[in-house]
Scaffold this active site. Structure first.
Site, mmCIF file in Angstrom:
data_model
loop_
_atom_site.group_PDB
_atom_site.id
_atom_site.type_symbol
_atom_site.label_atom_id
_atom_site.label_comp_id
_atom_site.label_asym_id
_atom_site.label_seq_id
_atom_site.Cartn_x
_atom_site.Cartn_y
_atom_site.Cartn_z
ATOM 1 N N GLY A 67 0.781 -1.233 0.000
ATOM 2 C CA GLY A 67 0.000 0.000 0.000
ATOM 3 C C GLY A 67 0.808 1.276 0.000
ATOM 4 O O GLY A 67 0.241 2.366 0.089
ATOM 5 N N GLN A 68 2.131 1.174 -0.131
ATOM 6 C CA GLN A 68 2.944 2.386 -0.186
ATOM 7 C C GLN A 68 2.603 3.169 -1.446
ATOM 8 O O GLN A 68 2.140 2.617 -2.441
ATOM 9 C CB GLN A 68 4.451 2.057 -0.193
ATOM 10 C CG GLN A 68 4.943 1.310 0.996
ATOM 11 C CD GLN A 68 4.845 -0.196 0.798
ATOM 12 O OE1 GLN A 68 4.155 -0.696 -0.082
ATOM 13 N NE2 GLN A 68 5.516 -0.937 1.652
ATOM 14 N N GLN A 69 2.865 4.450 -1.411
ATOM 15 C CA GLN A 69 2.548 5.346 -2.523
ATOM 16 C C GLN A 69 3.040 4.791 -3.868
ATOM 17 O O GLN A 69 2.291 4.763 -4.842
ATOM 18 C CB GLN A 69 3.155 6.733 -2.258
ATOM 19 C CG GLN A 69 2.781 7.782 -3.272
ATOM 20 C CD GLN A 69 1.327 8.194 -3.193
ATOM 21 O OE1 GLN A 69 0.795 8.374 -2.111
ATOM 22 N NE2 GLN A 69 0.683 8.326 -4.320
#
Length: 194
Positions: A67-69
């Site tokens: 879910g990191q950018q």
């Protein structure tokens, strides 16, 4: 050997894509679903895949995507073969819920996700001040953005396992129904081309 293969071919399988912001608890939830145990996880770089037999003739393949950018740009490629979306929010992180809502809205506008069932897990219910399912439903504007599909918001806690059996039951029911309607639609398309 032939009978065993025939029996195995009757098992239905559905692809579930698990998305949500980093630190929402996706990997911890997946391990809890699969092993009913708590694992210490680190941020997912890329994705994790695991299969869970939810009924004797039905298996869910979970795609837990980071879910990191930088990972969010690849979310759409995972959605192309999805039969269900499991979206995880940290219901105790009120500052990031707006960011999570924006990402959720983008996902739901993806053409390949049209009509696909959605289960939102309002995770970390064990933490003080966590928003309940009704508040998460309201804040994510579920009634507006999911009016064209089956959807449900399930409060849960990845650490204790609370709410997870309900989430699996609902997700299985939704994806079975979706898979049947997809099969029926394919049959009608094939008949029309004859």
């Amino acid at each position: 050997m032939g009978l065993q293969n025939a029996k195995h071919s009757k098992v239905k399988q559905a692809n579930i894509v698990m998305l949500g912001l980093d630190s929402a608890g996706k990997s911890t939830l997946l391990y809890k679903f699969r092993y009913n145990d708590l694992f210490l996880t680190s941020p997912t770089i890329g994705f994790n895949v695991d299969m869970i037999e939810t009924q004797k003739d039905f298996t869910l393949t979970f795609w837990d995507v980071g879910g990191q950018q930088k990972m969010r740009q690849s979310w759409c490629s995972f959605l192309e073969t999805a039969d269900g979306l499991l979206y995880v929010v940290d219901s105790s992180d009120k500052q990031r819920l707006e960011e999570s809502k924006k990402e959720f809205e983008v996902i739901l506008k993806t053409e390949s996700l049209k009509g696909i069932p959605v289960v939102v897990l309002a995770n970390k219910q064990d933490l003080p001040g966590a928003w309940n399912a009704e508040e998460v439903t309201r804040r994510l504007n579920m009634k507006k953005y999911c009016s064209d599909r089956n959807w449900y918001v399930q409060p849960c806690c990845a650490i204790t396992g609370e709410g997870l059996s309900e989430a699996l039951r609902i997700l299985t029911a939704f994806t079975r129904q979706y898979s049947r309607s997809k099969e029926t639609s394919t049959i009608f398309k094939e008949i029309k081309t004859l």
